[in-house]
Write an enzyme that holds these catalytic residues in place. Structure first.
Site, short mmCIF file in Angstrom:
data_model
loop_
_atom_site.label_atom_id
_atom_site.label_comp_id
_atom_site.label_asym_id
_atom_site.label_seq_id
_atom_site.Cartn_x
_atom_site.Cartn_y
_atom_site.Cartn_z
N ASP A 71 21.67 0.39 14.80
CA ASP A 71 20.60 -0.52 14.79
C ASP A 71 21.86 -1.58 15.64
O ASP A 71 21.40 -2.39 16.83
CB ASP A 71 20.44 -1.35 13.06
CG ASP A 71 19.11 -1.05 13.05
OD1 ASP A 71 18.19 -0.90 13.82
OD2 ASP A 71 19.19 -1.42 11.65
N GLY A 72 23.44 -1.70 16.07
CA GLY A 72 23.70 -1.97 16.05
C GLY A 72 23.78 -1.92 17.92
O GLY A 72 23.87 -2.94 18.83
N TYR A 78 21.85 -8.57 7.41
CA TYR A 78 22.98 -9.75 6.84
C TYR A 78 21.89 -10.38 5.93
O TYR A 78 22.83 -9.95 4.14
CB TYR A 78 23.51 -10.39 7.64
CG TYR A 78 25.06 -10.49 6.85
CD1 TYR A 78 25.37 -10.80 5.56
CD2 TYR A 78 26.06 -12.06 8.33
CE1 TYR A 78 26.12 -10.95 5.61
CE2 TYR A 78 27.71 -12.19 6.96
CZ TYR A 78 27.65 -11.90 6.09
OH TYR A 78 28.69 -12.12 5.54
N SER A 99 21.21 -8.58 2.76
CA SER A 99 22.68 -8.55 1.86
C SER A 99 22.97 -9.88 0.51
O SER A 99 23.82 -9.53 -0.16
CB SER A 99 24.05 -7.88 2.95
OG SER A 99 23.49 -6.83 3.38
#
Length: 277
Positions: free
Chosen positions: A65-66, A181, A184
């Site tokens: 994904d990055g 994020y 999370s």
């Protein structure tokens, strides 16, 4: 779709092998392809260019994904779509897995869709003047840098104060970033076809510090207390910028969007169930 630009992240263990297999598939389909010069040198190939985003009709990103986020943001600058092929782990943005490369033929038969993903423009304002510091496909994070301490941040929507947060930081994300994020940190998972802006505190002190979801045309502003030092801004985890005193972070919907190529018919929640649940 006559010329493919291939951008692999060769730091991924399987990326080189997948890249070779992608090239083999393109050769079978008689599709021209080009790669960045540094990748060609590493793979001992000749099909190189120094302007891959402009010279290709579409981009194939190979990695996680990055890698996809970095490639998609660059491609958005020149309005080129991106097909993401997973060489990582979860890879929510992947259009194909490594064992599905035969489906590349669908792309050249016109059997695909383009998903438009909202991005965020991020500005820093000082003394009434604002400057664009970057764009996000997933999120921008405001958090402490090298001190183990809470930060005090004030959040505004359309110049109206929302809340004062005492927390480890704040995440401002798109619905695309809701599975990253933001999730999370306890934020909601939102279908990326729903354009919105999500504000999520990281480990907030107050029990009422929960995620807030705003319209896509909202303008979110963040101010920090003068007592806070060493606070940084991180855009999609790619760059870290000091959040200096007497400045304001302003985040709003970008004028650009990321175009992701979708070949398979699976829906967002099919992917969610297969990769997370």
């Amino acid at each position: 779709m006559n010329k493919a630009g291939i951008i692999p992240n060769l730091t991924r263990e399987n990326a080189k092998d997948i890249t070779i297999k992608v090239i083999e598939q393109l050769q079978k389909l008689n599709i021209e392809y080009i790669l960045p010069k540094d990748i060609c040198i590493e793979m001992n190939m000749d099909e190189s260019t120094d302007d891959i985003y402009n010279k290709a009709d579409f981009i194939i990103a190979i990695g996680g994904d990055g890698s996809f986020i970095h490639t998609a943001k660059n491609a958005a600058e020149v309005n080129k779509p991106v097909l993401c092929i997973n060489a990582g782990n979860i890879a929510f943005l992947a259009g194909l897995e490594a064992n599905e490369l035969s489906k590349l033929s669908n792309l050249f038969m016109g059997e695909y869709n383009i998903e438009k993903h909202m991005m965020l423009d991020c500005y820093i304002e000082k003394d009434g003047n604002s400057s664009l510091i970057g764009r996000c496909l997933n999120e921008i994070v405001v958090a402490r840098s090298n001190e183990i301490s809470l930060v005090d941040l004030d959040a505004y929507c359309d110049n109206r104060k929302i809340n004062s947060y005492r927390c480890d930081g704040l995440i401002i994300s798109t619905s695309t970033g809701s599975t990253a994020y933001t999730r999370s940190a306890g934020g909601p998972v939102i279908d990326p076809s729903l354009e919105c802006i999500i504000l999520t505190p990281i480990c907030g002190v107050s029990s009422s510090d929960k995620s807030l979801v705003f319209r896509n045309d909202s303008i979110i502003s963040i101010l920090k207390s003068k007592n806070n030092k060493n606070i940084c801004l991180s855009l999609d985890g790619e760059k870290s910028i000091e959040f200096a005193d007497n400045t304001k972070l302003i985040v709003k919907k970008s004028t650009l969007h990321a175009d992701l190529i979708k070949i398979k018919s699976d829906e967002f929640f099919d992917v969610l169930n297969s990769k997370l649940i």
